[in-house]
Design a protein around this motif. Structure first.
Motif, PDB file in Angstrom:
ATOM      1  N   PHE A 351      25.792  13.986  30.612  1.00 47.68           N
ATOM      2  CA  PHE A 351      25.513  14.990  31.665  1.00 47.68           C
ATOM      3  C   PHE A 351      26.817  16.125  31.712  1.00 47.68           C
ATOM      4  CE2 PHE A 351      25.877  16.036  36.512  1.00 47.68           C
ATOM      5  CZ  PHE A 351      24.934  16.988  36.375  1.00 47.68           C
ATOM      6  N   GLN A 352      26.186  17.400  31.690  1.00 49.69           N
ATOM      7  CA  GLN A 352      27.317  18.666  32.029  1.00 49.69           C
ATOM      8  C   GLN A 352      26.945  19.056  33.682  1.00 49.69           C
ATOM      9  OE1 GLN A 352      26.779  22.386  30.262  1.00 49.69           O
ATOM     10  NE2 GLN A 352      28.705  22.634  29.636  1.00 49.69           N
ATOM     11  N   PRO A 353      27.688  18.755  34.388  1.00 43.64           N
ATOM     12  CA  PRO A 353      27.602  19.510  35.761  1.00 43.64           C
ATOM     13  C   PRO A 353      27.460  20.918  35.641  1.00 43.64           C
ATOM     14  CG  PRO A 353      29.462  17.882  35.907  1.00 43.64           C
ATOM     15  CD  PRO A 353      28.888  17.944  34.643  1.00 43.64           C
ATOM     16  N   ILE A 377      28.170   9.687  29.742  1.00 41.93           N
ATOM     17  CA  ILE A 377      29.564  10.712  28.979  1.00 41.93           C
ATOM     18  C   ILE A 377      29.157  11.775  30.122  1.00 41.93           C
ATOM     19  CG2 ILE A 377      30.097  11.962  27.500  1.00 41.93           C
ATOM     20  CD1 ILE A 377      29.063  10.061  25.457  1.00 41.93           C
ATOM     21  N   LEU A 378      30.134  12.316  30.724  1.00 39.13           N
ATOM     22  CA  LEU A 378      30.386  13.347  31.625  1.00 39.13           C
ATOM     23  C   LEU A 378      31.147  14.356  30.793  1.00 39.13           C
ATOM     24  CD1 LEU A 378      31.389  12.594  35.158  1.00 39.13           C
ATOM     25  CD2 LEU A 378      29.097  13.573  34.113  1.00 39.13           C
ATOM     26  N   LEU A 379      30.657  15.759  30.762  1.00 36.03           N
ATOM     27  CA  LEU A 379      31.445  16.938  30.235  1.00 36.03           C
ATOM     28  C   LEU A 379      32.033  17.610  31.443  1.00 36.03           C
ATOM     29  CD1 LEU A 379      29.003  18.351  27.695  1.00 36.03           C
ATOM     30  CD2 LEU A 379      30.958  16.845  27.236  1.00 36.03           C
ATOM     31  N   ASP A 380      32.917  18.505  31.432  1.00 33.57           N
ATOM     32  CA  ASP A 380      33.432  19.322  32.279  1.00 33.57           C
ATOM     33  C   ASP A 380      32.258  19.981  32.829  1.00 33.57           C
ATOM     34  OD1 ASP A 380      36.156  18.416  32.078  1.00 33.57           O
ATOM     35  OD2 ASP A 380      36.651  19.804  30.614  1.00 33.57           O
ATOM     36  N   ILE A 381      32.816  20.483  34.263  1.00 37.89           N
ATOM     37  CA  ILE A 381      31.837  21.369  34.951  1.00 37.89           C
ATOM     38  C   ILE A 381      31.608  22.607  34.124  1.00 37.89           C
ATOM     39  CG2 ILE A 381      31.446  22.649  37.163  1.00 37.89           C
ATOM     40  CD1 ILE A 381      33.244  20.249  38.508  1.00 37.89           C
ATOM     41  N   TYR A 382      30.337  23.094  34.000  1.00 40.86           N
ATOM     42  CA  TYR A 382      30.152  24.403  33.537  1.00 40.86           C
ATOM     43  C   TYR A 382      30.009  25.494  34.765  1.00 40.86           C
ATOM     44  CZ  TYR A 382      27.668  28.334  31.236  1.00 40.86           C
ATOM     45  OH  TYR A 382      27.389  29.402  30.450  1.00 40.86           O
ATOM     46  N   PRO A 383      30.828  26.389  34.932  1.00 42.88           N
ATOM     47  CA  PRO A 383      31.137  27.303  35.856  1.00 42.88           C
ATOM     48  C   PRO A 383      30.074  28.312  36.299  1.00 42.88           C
ATOM     49  CG  PRO A 383      32.587  27.857  34.306  1.00 42.88           C
ATOM     50  CD  PRO A 383      31.889  26.844  33.557  1.00 42.88           C
ATOM     51  N   ALA A 384      29.465  28.805  35.123  1.00 45.83           N
ATOM     52  CA  ALA A 384      28.413  29.760  35.330  1.00 45.83           C
ATOM     53  C   ALA A 384      28.936  31.062  35.891  1.00 45.83           C
ATOM     54  CB  ALA A 384      27.077  29.344  36.129  1.00 45.83           C
ATOM     55  N   ARG A 385      28.641  31.447  37.242  1.00 39.62           N
ATOM     56  CA  ARG A 385      29.009  32.553  37.839  1.00 39.62           C
ATOM     57  C   ARG A 385      30.276  32.286  38.899  1.00 39.62           C
ATOM     58  NH1 ARG A 385      24.197  30.630  40.122  1.00 39.62           N
ATOM     59  NH2 ARG A 385      24.356  29.670  42.152  1.00 39.62           N
ATOM     60  N   GLU A 386      30.698  30.946  38.934  1.00 39.29           N
ATOM     61  CA  GLU A 386      31.703  30.850  40.099  1.00 39.29           C
ATOM     62  C   GLU A 386      33.157  30.484  39.301  1.00 39.29           C
ATOM     63  OE1 GLU A 386      29.186  27.830  42.995  1.00 39.29           O
ATOM     64  OE2 GLU A 386      30.341  26.917  41.662  1.00 39.29           O
ATOM     65  N   LEU A 387      34.122  30.620  40.252  1.00 42.36           N
ATOM     66  CA  LEU A 387      35.501  30.261  39.950  1.00 42.36           C
ATOM     67  C   LEU A 387      35.808  28.802  40.404  1.00 42.36           C
ATOM     68  CD1 LEU A 387      37.465  33.357  41.438  1.00 42.36           C
ATOM     69  CD2 LEU A 387      36.690  32.763  39.030  1.00 42.36           C
TER      70      LEU A 387
END
Length: 446
Positions: A351-353, A377-387
């Motif tokens: 999962f990629q949050p 398995i977790l990936l780092d958070i995908y930021p898209a439009r966010e900081l």
């Protein structure tokens, strides 16, 4: 705005799934189309292959000269920062700038519009409905938020009189639409960075529902507190699916409508949520006047959407599925479907949050949903439009999970980590760039 007077359409953020569907539409009806996006993807390559000029640097000198004319419409995505040079160039010169939702509003105003709303299920329901209408011979264009396997596109048809659109609640975009027939699949809390709380989301959906003049043409999931024609699976409703069986990995089911009973319909997408989506599309199409025979044929032939429980490998020894799920309710639906199809099998979920805000708002629910899988398995958070938000990380989310068979890995180490697992069922989940890794994961597993 009169779209007939527009010759050129320029997209800032053309590579988005919703924006690219509009780009393909305008190309199909004879407009000259070009655009910018920050990243090259398979989707942008496909658009370039049919004559849509795309560049990947924010540079006004790369805008084709034809697009400096007054009869150019500029369409922007909310994800573009206000410092974007091309956006400001057009803005300063008083070009016609519209958000994607506003343009869909203009298009749907002059057509018979089917609008599919809900925090989950929009893309699948819209795809099934668009497929039913197209296969029945209707003069339809369906704008889809995913790539439909039957058409290898996010645009179905190029009709001028009927439209199918996803009524997106993000930024209250769906209030620009002019629906003749509509449905609401769900109103779960989401986009709390926009709405603040669940009550505000529900109020926005009620406002959308109010745009449908005839409440006999508004279809709602049975459990929603909204007035309309109810739809449900194995529960009493105006349109009810029951007698559900699984035959050769397909659902076979009956439907009780307000006037008749349809028997032995066949549909291939797994999961109760997908069966509900199919039933919603059936109800809308039948109300429009599509024949039972055409509906049954289209449900049977519908092959699904890329990244929606999309099989990448399906053998006796290994199954690899990819899914776009990015909300706890959607992850629960994936788990329900895989448990139904592969009872007793070990399942590895990767999962990629997606978004710091969503991870923060639903952390406990994400932790509970993910803990249901055998291995995670977790990936780092995908930021898209966010900081970034201080303290909101994948490690923080993982610490909340009760499942002890879990690990956090970098994308660079993902494939080697997957290969160490003995799970026979592997699922990648998320709405970020994990989708770009699917082909590489598949290649490594074969």
């Amino acid at each position: 705005m009169n779209l007939n007077q527009i010759h050129n359409v320029y997209f800032i953020g053309i590579g988005g799934i919703g924006m690219s569907a509009l780009a393909r539409y305008f190309k199909a009806i004879g407009k000259t189309v070009s655009g910018y996006d920050k990243t090259e993807t398979e989707l942008t390559k496909e658009m370039q292959s049919v004559g849509i000029a795309i560049h990947f640097e924010d540079n006004i000198n790369l805008i084709p000269k034809d697009f400096y004319q007054e009869n150019t419409l500029v369409i922007i995505t909310p994800a573009v920062p206000k410092t974007h040079a091309e956006w400001n160039y057009f803005l300063e010169r008083d070009f016609q700038l519209k958000k994607r939702a506003e343009v869909l509003g203009i298009i749907t105003k002059d057509t018979f519009c089917f609008a599919v709303a809900g925090t989950h299920g929009k893309t699948t329901t819209s795809s099934i409905l668009g497929h039913i209408l197209f296969e029945s011979g209707a003069d339809v264009t369906a704008f889809i938020g995913g790539i439909v396997e039957n058409y290898n596109s996010n645009l179905i048809g190029s009709g001028k009189t009927i439209t199918v659109v996803e009524a997106d609640e993000f930024d209250r975009s769906f209030l620009h639409l002019h629906p003749n027939i509509a449905c609401i699949t769900s109103t779960d809390a989401d986009h709390l960075d926009i709405y603040g709380d669940k009550a505000s989301i529900e109020a926005s959906f009620r406002e959308f529902a109010g745009k449908v003049a005839d409440k006999n043409k508004l279809f709602v999931a049975r459990d929603l507190p909204l007035e309309g024609i109810t739809v449900a699976v194995n529960e009493d409703a105006d349109f009810k699916a029951d007698n559900i069986r699984i035959v050769n990995s397909q659902y076979v089911f009956d439907v009780q409508t307000p006037t008749e009973r349809l028997k032995d319909l066949r549909f291939g997408l797994p999961g109760k949520h997908n069966l509900t989506n199919a039933l919603m599309a059936l109800a809308m199409a039948k109300t429009f006047g599509v024949s039972n025979e055409d509906i049954a044929k289209a449900l049977f032939s519908f092959r699904g959407i890329k990244r929606r429980f999309s099989y990448q490998i399906k053998t006796a020894d290994l199954v690899y599925i990819d899914d776009y799920a990015h909300h706890p309710t959607e992850i629960n639906a994936v788990h329900q479907a895989v448990s139904e199809l592969y009872p007793g099998q070990k399942v590895l979920a990767i999962f990629q949050p997606h978004l710091f805000s969503r991870t923060k708002d639903f952390a406990d629910d994400f932790a509970k949903s993910l803990s249901d899988f055998d291995e995670v398995i977790l990936l780092d958070i995908y930021p898209a439009r966010e900081l970034p938000i201080a303290g909101i990380t994948s490690q923080w989310l993982m610490d909340k999970m009760t499942n002890t068979n879990k690990k956090l890995v970098l994308k660079a180490d993902l494939i080697s980590t997957i290969l160490t697992s003995d799970a026979k069922i592997i699922i990648t989940i998320g709405a970020g760039d994990i989708g770009e890794m699917v082909a590489s994961i598949k290649k490594a597993l074969i």
